[in-house]
Every structure is written in C-alpha cells, then in structure tokens.
Design a protein around this motif. Structure first.
Motif, mmCIF file in Angstrom:
data_model
loop_
_atom_site.group_PDB
_atom_site.id
_atom_site.type_symbol
_atom_site.label_atom_id
_atom_site.label_comp_id
_atom_site.label_asym_id
_atom_site.label_seq_id
_atom_site.Cartn_x
_atom_site.Cartn_y
_atom_site.Cartn_z
ATOM 1 N N THR A 62 0.928 -1.310 0.011
ATOM 2 C CA THR A 62 -0.069 0.027 0.175
ATOM 3 C C THR A 62 1.058 1.176 -0.022
ATOM 4 O OG1 THR A 62 -1.291 -1.239 1.525
ATOM 5 C CG2 THR A 62 -2.074 1.089 1.055
ATOM 6 N N ARG A 91 3.375 2.335 -14.438
ATOM 7 C CA ARG A 91 4.249 1.348 -14.681
ATOM 8 C C ARG A 91 4.696 0.592 -13.779
ATOM 9 N NH1 ARG A 91 10.016 0.904 -14.768
ATOM 10 N NH2 ARG A 91 10.161 2.366 -12.735
ATOM 11 N N THR A 92 4.540 0.878 -12.384
ATOM 12 C CA THR A 92 4.867 -0.112 -11.180
ATOM 13 C C THR A 92 3.844 0.183 -10.215
ATOM 14 O OG1 THR A 92 6.026 1.671 -9.988
ATOM 15 C CG2 THR A 92 7.321 0.295 -11.328
ATOM 16 N N SER A 93 2.843 1.230 -10.549
ATOM 17 C CA SER A 93 1.632 1.503 -9.460
ATOM 18 C C SER A 93 0.490 1.213 -10.079
ATOM 19 C CB SER A 93 1.870 2.791 -8.853
ATOM 20 O OG SER A 93 1.518 3.534 -9.837
ATOM 21 N N ARG A 155 -5.055 10.488 -10.207
ATOM 22 C CA ARG A 155 -3.625 10.353 -9.934
ATOM 23 C C ARG A 155 -2.785 11.586 -10.310
ATOM 24 N NH1 ARG A 155 1.183 7.476 -10.591
ATOM 25 N NH2 ARG A 155 2.509 8.039 -12.374
HETATM 26 C C1 LIG Z 1 5.474 2.285 -2.308
HETATM 27 C C2 LIG Z 1 7.089 2.582 -2.290
HETATM 28 C C3 LIG Z 1 7.657 1.072 -2.628
HETATM 29 C C4 LIG Z 1 7.383 3.473 -3.385
HETATM 30 O O1 LIG Z 1 8.709 3.736 -3.585
HETATM 31 P P1 LIG Z 1 9.407 5.065 -4.224
HETATM 32 O O2 LIG Z 1 10.822 4.784 -4.195
HETATM 33 O O3 LIG Z 1 8.741 6.321 -3.537
HETATM 34 O O4 LIG Z 1 8.894 4.861 -5.615
HETATM 35 P P2 LIG Z 1 8.717 5.996 -7.089
HETATM 36 O O5 LIG Z 1 8.751 7.129 -6.489
HETATM 37 O O6 LIG Z 1 9.626 5.128 -8.208
HETATM 38 O O7 LIG Z 1 7.166 5.520 -7.401
HETATM 39 C C5 LIG Z 1 6.726 4.239 -7.785
HETATM 40 C C6 LIG Z 1 5.283 4.320 -8.237
HETATM 41 O O8 LIG Z 1 4.344 4.572 -7.119
HETATM 42 C C7 LIG Z 1 3.606 5.673 -7.175
HETATM 43 N N1 LIG Z 1 3.820 6.279 -5.995
HETATM 44 C C8 LIG Z 1 4.553 6.087 -5.004
HETATM 45 N N2 LIG Z 1 3.855 6.700 -3.915
HETATM 46 C C9 LIG Z 1 2.760 7.284 -4.261
HETATM 47 C C10 LIG Z 1 1.832 8.052 -3.412
HETATM 48 N N3 LIG Z 1 2.011 8.376 -2.302
HETATM 49 N N4 LIG Z 1 0.565 8.214 -4.199
HETATM 50 C C11 LIG Z 1 0.377 7.863 -5.295
HETATM 51 N N5 LIG Z 1 1.295 7.352 -6.110
HETATM 52 C C12 LIG Z 1 2.667 6.990 -5.423
HETATM 53 C C13 LIG Z 1 4.542 6.616 -8.512
HETATM 54 O O9 LIG Z 1 3.862 7.474 -8.846
HETATM 55 C C14 LIG Z 1 5.208 5.428 -9.385
HETATM 56 O O10 LIG Z 1 4.078 5.139 -10.247
HETATM 57 P P3 LIG Z 1 4.538 4.579 -11.585
HETATM 58 O O11 LIG Z 1 5.666 3.700 -11.513
HETATM 59 O O12 LIG Z 1 3.125 3.501 -12.082
HETATM 60 O O13 LIG Z 1 4.429 5.616 -12.572
HETATM 61 C C15 LIG Z 1 7.880 3.029 -0.998
HETATM 62 O O14 LIG Z 1 7.359 4.200 -0.812
HETATM 63 C C16 LIG Z 1 7.581 2.069 0.127
HETATM 64 O O15 LIG Z 1 8.055 0.817 0.366
HETATM 65 N N6 LIG Z 1 6.664 2.429 1.096
HETATM 66 C C17 LIG Z 1 6.135 1.786 2.337
HETATM 67 C C18 LIG Z 1 5.056 0.675 1.768
HETATM 68 C C19 LIG Z 1 4.207 -0.020 2.991
HETATM 69 O O16 LIG Z 1 5.050 -0.621 3.815
HETATM 70 N N7 LIG Z 1 2.863 -0.099 2.943
HETATM 71 C C20 LIG Z 1 2.327 -1.001 4.013
HETATM 72 C C21 LIG Z 1 2.248 0.310 4.993
HETATM 73 S S1 LIG Z 1 1.344 -0.337 6.494
#
Ligand SMILES: CC(C)(COP(=O)(O)OP(=O)(O)OC[C@H]1O[C@@H](n2cnc3c(N)ncnc32)[C@H](O)[C@@H]1OP(=O)(O)O)[C@@H](O)C(=O)NCCC(=O)NCCS
Length: 174
Positions: A62, A91-93, A155
């Motif tokens: 999440t 791409r990844t989300s 988004r």
């Molecule tokens: C989610 C996570 C993997 C994203 O990692 P990151 O290095 O910030 O990733 P990026 O900035 O490269 O973004 C990756 C994708 O996620 C999307 N994204 C990341 N954070 C987002 C947010 N808050 N809202 C919307 N989209 C988001 C980006 O737009 C991107 O989308 P795309 O690849 O489809 O274009 C990281 O923040 C994480 O591990 N968070 C903790 C998650 C977790 O533990 N969740 C459970 C909580 S209880």
C-alpha cells in the motif's frame, strides 16, 4: 485480454477482481457500539492487497489510501462484503477501487447497503523492495473505461498536490 507488443499481455480488470466478507461481531465495535471504521479500512486494505498481488503477479504494498468515504454506519450482525478491482495501472503502481456493502446476517432478500468506498494506490515491489514493472490494464466494459479515466484524474491531482507541497517546502528551507 489484449496482447501487447512490448511485454507481457495486458490484463482486464476482471482478471484480478476480488471480494472478501466479514461478519461484524462484538469484537469489531467502537465506543459508540457501531463497527469501528478501522475494521472497515482493514478489510478494504486486505481486499485491495489481494487485487494488487493478483494483477501484478507478486508482492505489492500500500503506497496511499485516499478518498476513504464512510457513507452509512455498520452494525454488529451485519455481513460486510467488499468488491475490488484495478481501476488504472501505471509502470509500477496501480489504483484499486473498493466498494463495501452490508446486509443483515439473518434476513434474506434485502438489497445490500452501500456503506463505504475507497481508492488505494499499491506499488509492486521486487525482492529488494524496489518498485517493479506490472502488466498493463486493458479496460473493456464502459464502466471499466470510465473508472480508468477517472483514476487518471485522481492520479494527476495526487501527483500535483505532492509536487506543490514539496515546492513550498523547498521555498521555506532556502
Ligand atoms: C511504495 C514504495 C515502494 C514506493 O517507492 P518509491 O521509491 O517512492 O517509488 P517511486 O517514487 O519510484 O514510485 C513508484 C510508483 O509509485 C507511485 N507512487 C509512490 N508513492 C505514491 C503515492 N503516495 N501516491 C500515488 N502514487 C505513488 C509513483 O507515482 C510511481 O508510479 P508508476 O511507476 O506507476 O509511474 C515505498 O514508498 C514504500 O515501500 N512504502 C512503504 C509501503 C508499505 O510498507 N506499505 C504498507 C504500510 S502499512
């Protein structure tokens, strides 16, 4: 499903659609005696998580939960049922939409009541916890096309809000 030329085939929203149910009992109540909002949120997150894993073919976490709307109170003795699907995939989300309905456990034939809705962003991750690419989404029905269109608007707003906040932080640091 629509084949794509540059990678694995795209998946339709119905491929990963998932439903979960819960019978609300005394362990789920808040101090007012209704079902705690956190119980509903947990069910929503679990359903969306299953959808995200099914669509992306592996672990997904999440990243954000927004527009969690509580429309009606839920009572002990209600059966809660979620239904969730991928609305949009990047791409990844991916954005996953979840609808929550309730009906009394002991009465047949009642129309289920729409009690909550939510939109969640999940990100697929690899073994190192880094974002990994996911299959594209191929919306097919008019409803699926509408959901994808509206998810793109959400988004764009999410990313714009985040960028604007980051910009004001930088202004105030320097
Ligand atoms: C989610 C996570 C993997 C994203 O990692 P990151 O290095 O910030 O990733 P990026 O900035 O490269 O973004 C990756 C994708 O996620 C999307 N994204 C990341 N954070 C987002 C947010 N808050 N809202 C919307 N989209 C988001 C980006 O737009 C991107 O989308 P795309 O690849 O489809 O274009 C990281 O923040 C994480 O591990 N968070 C903790 C998650 C977790 O533990 N969740 C459970 C909580 S209880």
């Amino acid at each position: 499903m629509t084949p794509r030329s540059d990678g694995p085939e795209a998946l339709s929203p119905s491929h990963a659609r998932t439903s979960l149910s819960l019978l609300a009992d005394g362990s789920h109540v808040n101090l007012l005696g209704n079902v705690h909002g956190g119980v509903v949120m947990r069910l929503v997150d679990s359903t969306a998580g299953a959808v995200a894993q099914r669509h992306s073919g592996g672990p997904a976490v999440t990243a954000a939960m927004d527009e969690m709307a509580f429309l009606e109170p839920v009572h002990v003795g209600d059966i809660l049922r979620t239904v969730a699907q991928v609305n949009w995939a990047g791409r990844t989300s991916m954005e996953i939409g979840v609808r929550v309905e309730s009906e009394p456990w002991n009465e047949a034939g009642r129309e289920p009541l729409h009690v909550a809705s939510a939109y969640l962003v999940f990100v697929a991750i690899d073994d190192d916890g880094h974002p990994r690419e996911i299959p594209r989404l191929a919306p097919q029905t008019p409803d699926e096309v509408r959901r994808a269109r509206e998810a793109e608007i959400r988004r764009a707003h999410r990313l714009a809000r985040r960028a604007e906040i980051e910009a004001t932080r930088e202004q105030h640091v320097h």
